[in-house]
Design a protein around this motif. Structure first.
Motif, PDB file in Angstrom:
ATOM      1  N   ALA A 623       0.734  -1.143   0.145  1.00  0.00           N
ATOM      2  CA  ALA A 623       0.121  -0.188   0.003  1.00  0.00           C
ATOM      3  C   ALA A 623       0.897   1.246  -0.087  1.00  0.00           C
ATOM      4  CB  ALA A 623      -1.001  -0.066   1.194  1.00  0.00           C
ATOM      5  N   GLN A 624       0.556   2.062  -1.016  1.00  0.00           N
ATOM      6  CA  GLN A 624       1.482   3.180  -1.187  1.00  0.00           C
ATOM      7  C   GLN A 624       1.015   4.522  -0.663  1.00  0.00           C
ATOM      8  OE1 GLN A 624       2.376   4.276  -5.310  1.00  0.00           O
ATOM      9  NE2 GLN A 624       4.206   5.464  -4.847  1.00  0.00           N
ATOM     10  N   THR A 625      -0.536   4.376  -0.245  1.00  0.00           N
ATOM     11  CA  THR A 625      -1.105   5.778   0.001  1.00  0.00           C
ATOM     12  C   THR A 625      -2.238   5.354   0.676  1.00  0.00           C
ATOM     13  OG1 THR A 625      -2.696   5.628  -1.813  1.00  0.00           O
ATOM     14  CG2 THR A 625      -0.423   7.081  -1.876  1.00  0.00           C
ATOM     15  N   GLU A 626      -2.990   6.073   1.560  1.00  0.00           N
ATOM     16  CA  GLU A 626      -4.100   5.801   2.212  1.00  0.00           C
ATOM     17  C   GLU A 626      -5.228   5.099   1.459  1.00  0.00           C
ATOM     18  OE1 GLU A 626      -4.906   5.936   5.461  1.00  0.00           O
ATOM     19  OE2 GLU A 626      -3.191   7.007   5.964  1.00  0.00           O
ATOM     20  N   ALA A 627      -5.103   5.782   0.187  1.00  0.00           N
ATOM     21  CA  ALA A 627      -6.303   4.950  -0.744  1.00  0.00           C
ATOM     22  C   ALA A 627      -5.877   3.708  -1.420  1.00  0.00           C
ATOM     23  CB  ALA A 627      -6.291   5.799  -2.099  1.00  0.00           C
ATOM     24  N   GLY A 628      -4.687   3.509  -1.259  1.00  0.00           N
ATOM     25  CA  GLY A 628      -3.976   2.188  -1.685  1.00  0.00           C
ATOM     26  C   GLY A 628      -4.483   1.164  -0.515  1.00  0.00           C
ATOM     27  N   LEU A 629      -4.121   1.515   0.722  1.00  0.00           N
ATOM     28  CA  LEU A 629      -4.563   0.838   1.664  1.00  0.00           C
ATOM     29  C   LEU A 629      -6.022   0.413   1.638  1.00  0.00           C
ATOM     30  CD1 LEU A 629      -3.230  -0.713   4.372  1.00  0.00           C
ATOM     31  CD2 LEU A 629      -4.293   1.460   5.722  1.00  0.00           C
ATOM     32  N   LYS A 630      -6.741   1.011   1.719  1.00  0.00           N
ATOM     33  CA  LYS A 630      -8.259   0.823   1.305  1.00  0.00           C
ATOM     34  C   LYS A 630      -8.348  -0.114   0.044  1.00  0.00           C
ATOM     35  CE  LYS A 630     -12.871   3.094   0.809  1.00  0.00           C
ATOM     36  NZ  LYS A 630     -13.491   4.203   0.937  1.00  0.00           N
ATOM     37  N   ASN A 631      -7.822   0.122  -1.077  1.00  0.00           N
ATOM     38  CA  ASN A 631      -7.768  -0.915  -2.140  1.00  0.00           C
ATOM     39  C   ASN A 631      -7.113  -2.189  -1.762  1.00  0.00           C
ATOM     40  OD1 ASN A 631      -9.328   0.746  -3.864  1.00  0.00           O
ATOM     41  ND2 ASN A 631      -7.258   1.750  -4.745  1.00  0.00           N
ATOM     42  N   LEU A 632      -6.044  -2.201  -1.105  1.00  0.00           N
ATOM     43  CA  LEU A 632      -5.626  -3.497  -0.563  1.00  0.00           C
ATOM     44  C   LEU A 632      -6.661  -4.307   0.229  1.00  0.00           C
ATOM     45  CD1 LEU A 632      -2.676  -5.063  -0.596  1.00  0.00           C
ATOM     46  CD2 LEU A 632      -2.337  -4.123   1.882  1.00  0.00           C
TER      47      LEU A 632
END
Length: 1002
Positions: A623-632
């Protein structure tokens, strides 16, 4: 009077005669008494009498009656009784009559309180009993602990429910007595404390005297062992030896006084290759004092002889010299001062595969001075909370990721698509046998094919090829081809040229065509022919399309299903011939599905459960960003809920959809970049690598099992694969990072993973080979592993690029500071309607004030703090489980929530003890603390309806669950089966104990 009542009275008079209680006073008091019923438990040999009296019987007569009753039936059963009195008028004389008798029945009361109760007769005001106490402390103790017990004892003799209260005695003499007692107690406590201090100082002095001569610095017994002493590994000691030096960690130590007066020191030491017991005998008191300093956790260098000890039946070292040494701990010194970052690490949440806790791993990275560390468990994110806490504690950046299973949405059935009519075409069904699985590093040893036209085999091609190397035992065993059979065979180049001329422009067919075509195309490129343009059909994927319900689609399985003879599996000519006949039958099945042309086949790719047919490849997602963590998180959920087949899978299209804010790495040897580079061509590996944000390579020991499994020829070939991936990264401008695929902290922890993996037997493919070394490596250890790339390139992939990737990732918080409850539309209103609806069904349309007040208090707290949805989810879970026949009950403090009771989450009613009529809804509450539990109320009929009241209520404050401010996050624990707890509460005592001590029953 009814006949039944007359008979019950007659039965009681007969009982009196049997008990020999026939004197006038006894008969007079029991004139209107009757036996209401008798409950007989044959197996337990218990009889319980239910008596009804007109009025309360004097204490002396009641005592005689119960004593005679118990004595007369003792040879038959254990007798107990319950008394129901119609006229429950209470007088002070009556209470005084029973007072001492009831006080004596209290078990475990403190002697001062017992004396206080025995030395007074209480005042009685209606149903209220008032006791004199000397101070508030005594009053609180009696009211909180013993008032309910006393009231229950009185109730068993027919008294109504009494309220026990206390009043502080203002009599100065009584207060003076108490004050004197308190001062005397304080003086006694001070004297005891002084004596304890003197005793402790005495022991410390003795200890200091006994420790005389113990060195302040490192422990040293005997002579100093020089650093250049010839150290031996413990695993090398297999027999008796006269003089040997070892060192290691002490994991057990003890001393023992012998009858001779000498002291025996025994300690066990390990260097993680093996362990040995060391024994030493003291020469004098000074030795004995030093022996006590040897403790578990020390690191020691020991010199002595090794002997066979008949007592322990093993080799034991008799120590002569012992020197304490510095712990042998790994440190990350980093020759150039720059530290690496680990980007591929597993915790125990990688189910049954890793052993070191995430806290230990993060702590180690911080101690080594690493700037960041990545968590990449297999397909789950469960270690994120612990990792977040460990990162915060150790001030190190955490990279949150997973090692996922990537699958293609559909695997091609056909390659080099062409608009050719399948019914009229010519097919070359071929098979190759090779020296291994890599088209780059292995070669063909047999090429065979059959030509199919109009549904018949019309021609055959078969040839061995000389590999110019000896065949491995695995290949010989698998194929039946020996060195003698290929020693004088034609060159591979000549065989391929001849085969190329023979096939013409026919459609090529193979089972698992990507493997066979990989060898064919690689060989043809080497001889200048280039990649073959012929259309290709893969019978493996065609079989998966046509027969999706089959357990597997191996060649022998398909042959059996289609009734095709497979004579000698894994010999090219026999496999090619069987595949030819399978193709003929499959083309008929395909025609029935409407597939008439070659270029139509891939139109069906991805249909149905295609993700099950695809072979998963490992990928690393960070996860590169907060949005990426959500997508993860979304990808983890989707893989488990929608695409789980043996393992949770992520289709490539789904990953592309949720790829924003995620860095994609090529993972381990099960990743498609490494596999393609290992088994196919550089060009195909380049095509695969373009999907990724960074490429991973790992130390050679991590890939060692590939050599053991003969997937890679030798260490040199392994170095070539790694080198080619590094070159590929340079060509595509992708960072190549060296990762450790960490599964445990230290090298000696490997044994724990081995135990864990071996416990799974054949279910785990890791049991097919020796486990690789996958400990957490330091920067220098990792640089040494890649020294074959050259110093500069090794530093680039180990240090520079790993830090570069870590810097590309934002600082992310997976655990938010605020509460984020799930969202269900209308949850607040649904909880309110459900709670009030159930309450009105029990207590009536006009709710009692105490019920409505409690509901409003709880609902305001629950709804205002956003907890309604948590209650609603719990309600639905319990309801669904019960409807499906699975018993479930709540446990813990949720029993104090009346809303939870009204929404059927728990069966515990936390309101004060009360009666409620199931018909007319009339209720009576006891909120003065006089009753501990509604279960202890006597049976009573509703005065309106004449039917038996329901008894309920346990008087549990709501604050027990959500705190005094009502804002504590609900913790609703559910467990099953509930009947086990119900069986425990069969007696009044058990019910009272469970409810008063637990405050809940699920």
């Amino acid at each position: 009077m009814t006949d039944l009542s007359s008979k019950k009275k007659e039965s009681f008079q007969v009982l009196l005669q049997q008990l020999q209680l026939t004197e006038d006073a006894m008969v007079e008091h029991f004139r209107d008494a009757l036996i209401d019923r008798v409950v007989v438990e044959k197996k337990q040999k218990k009889w319980h009498f239910f008596f009804q009296f007109e009025r309360i019987i004097p204490s002396s007569l009641m005592s005689r009656f119960t004593t005679q009753l118990d004595r007369s039936f003792s040879h038959i059963a254990n007798v107990t009784s319950t008394f129901n009195v119609l006229d429950q008028s209470v007088t002070e004389e009556l209470v005084h009559d029973y007072w001492k008798h009831c006080v004596q029945e209290i078990d475990g009361m403190a002697p001062p309180l017992l004396k206080l109760l025995n030395e007074q007769l209480p005042k009685v005001q209606g149903h209220k009993v008032v006791l004199n106490v000397r101070n508030e402390t005594e009053g609180m103790a009696i009211k909180n602990k013993y008032s309910g017990i006393l009231a229950n004892i009185f109730q068993t003799y027919g008294f109504p429910i009494l309220t026990i209260d206390t009043v502080v005695n203002q009599d100065s003499s009584a207060n003076n007595d108490y004050e004197e007692f308190r001062k005397a107690k304080e003086k006694e406590d001070q004297e005891r404390a002084l004596m304890a201090m003197v005793e402790m100082q005495k022991k410390e002095a003795e200890k200091d005297q006994g420790d005389a001569g113990v060195p302040d610095g490192p422990v040293s017994i005997g002579l100093t062992i020089k650093d250049d002493a010839d150290l031996r590994r413990l695993e090398e000691i297999v027999d008796e030896e006269r003089r040997v030096t070892v060192e290691g960690y002490v994991f057990h130590a003890e001393t023992k006084e012998l009858r001779s007066g000498r002291t025996l020191l025994t300690f066990k030491i390990t260097d993680y290759t093996s362990s040995i017991m060391v024994k030493m005998f003291s020469r004098d008191k000074e030795d004995a004092a030093i022996f006590n300093v040897i403790k578990k956790g020390m690191w020691l260098k020991v010199r002595g002889s090794v002997q066979n000890d008949t007592f322990v039946r093993d080799l034991v070292m008799i120590g002569n010299d012992v020197n304490e040494i510095r712990p042998k701990l790994r440190k990350d010194k980093a020759r150039d001062g720059e530290k690496r970052v680990e980007l591929h690490l597993h915790t125990p949440m990688s189910q049954m595969d890793a052993v070191s806790s995430v806290s230990d791993l993060v702590s180690q990275a911080a101690k080594w001075g690493h700037s960041a560390i990545a968590i990449t468990d297999h397909a789950v994110a469960q270690s994120f909370p612990e990792a977040f806490g460990a990162g915060k504690k150790n001030d190190i950046k955490i990279l949150y990721g997973v090692e996922a299973n990537l699958v293609d949405d559909g695997v091609p059935i056909a390659y080099n698509s062409a608009h050719r009519l399948l019914a009229d075409d010519t097919y070359i069904v071929f098979d190759v046998e090779t020296t291994g699985l890599s088209a780059v590093y292995d070669t063909i040893i047999e090429l065979a094919a059959v030509k199919v036209q109009n549904g018949d085999i019309v021609d055959r091609f078969e040839s061995f090829a000389n590999p110019h190397r000896r065949l491995s035992s695995t290949i010989i065993e698998l194929t039946g081809i020996t060195d003698d059979m290929v020693e004088n065979a034609p060159e591979v180049d000549d065989v391929l040229r001849e085969f190329h001329e023979w096939i013409g422009d026919a459609i090529l067919v193979a089972h698992n065509a990507s493997f066979d075509m990989g060898f064919l195309n690689t060989g043809c490129k080497k001889i200048g022919i280039g990649k073959l343009p012929n259309p290709v059909i893969d019978t493996l994927e065609l079989g998966r399309l046509l027969f999706p319900d089959m357990k597997n689609h191996r060649l022998n399985t398909l042959a059996k299903k289609l009734d095709v003879e497979l004579t000698q599996h894994h010999r090219a000519i026999y496999d090619a011939e069987a595949t030819g006949y399978i193709l003929i039958k499959m083309l008929k099945e395909a025609a029935e599905k409407g597939i008439e042309y070659h270029d139509q086949m891939n139109d069906y790719m991805g249909q149905g459960n295609a993700y099950k047919r695809a072979r998963p490849h490992h990928i690393t997602l960070l996860a590169q960003t907060e949005a990426g963590l959500k997508n993860l998180f979304k990808l983890v959920s989707i893989s488990h809920l929608n695409y789980f087949y043996r393992v949770p899978r992520i289709p490539r299209s789904v990953l592309q959809k949720y790829r924003e804010g995620i860095l994609v790495g090529s993972a381990c040897d099960k990743g498609e970049v490494f596999e393609t580079m290992m088994q196919k061509s550089m060009e195909e590996a380049e095509e695969a690598a373009q999907f990724y944000d960074y490429l991973e390579v790992m130390p050679k020991p991590v890939y060692s099992h590939l050599i053991e499994l003969e997937l890679v020829r030798d260490e040199r070939s392994l170095e070539n694969i790694i080198t080619n991936i590094v070159k590929l990264g340079e060509k595509l401008n992708l960072p190549v990072v060296a990762t450790g695929n960490v599964h445990y902290l230290n090298p000696n922890d490997k044994i724990y993973r081995k135990i864990l993996v071996n416990s799974q037997g054949g279910a785990n493919p890791l049991n097919r080979h020796r486990l690789p070394d996958v400990h957490f490596r330091t920067t220098d250890e990792m640089l040494d592993e890649f020294s074959f790339l050259g110093k500069e390139k090794a530093k680039e992939i180990v240090v520079t690029n790993t830090n570069k990737v870590a810097e590309m990732v934002d600082v992310i918080k997976p655990i938010k500071d605020d509460l984020y409850t799930p969202k269900i539309d209308g949850a607040d209103e649904e909880m309110r309607n459900m709670s009030y609806g159930m309450a009105r069904s029990i207590y009536g349309e006009e709710l009692p004030e105490i019920v409505e007040a409690r509901l409003e208090k709880e609902l305001k707290s629950i709804i205002d703090n956003g907890f309604a949805v948590i209650y609603l989810i719990s309600h639905k879970l319990v309801k669904k489980s019960l409807n499906d026949g699975y018993l479930v009950g709540s446990r813990g403090s949720v029993g104090s929530s009346f809303v939870a009771t009204m929404t059927e989450i728990t069966e515990v009613n936390p309101l004060p003890p009360h009666y409620v009529c199931p018909k007319c809804k009339k209720s009576e509450f006891f909120d003065d603390g006089s009753v501990g539990s509604g279960f202890d109320l006597p049976d009573k009929d509703c005065p309106n309806c004449g039917i038996r009241y329901t008894k309920d209520g346990h008087d549990i404050p709501f604050e027990t669950f959500l705190g005094f401010k009502g804002d504590k996050v609900p913790d609703i624990d559910l467990s099953a089966p509930r009947y086990q707890l119900k069986r425990l509460v069969t007696s009044k005592f058990a019910r009272r104990t469970v409810n008063s001590k637990c405050g809940m029953i699920g």
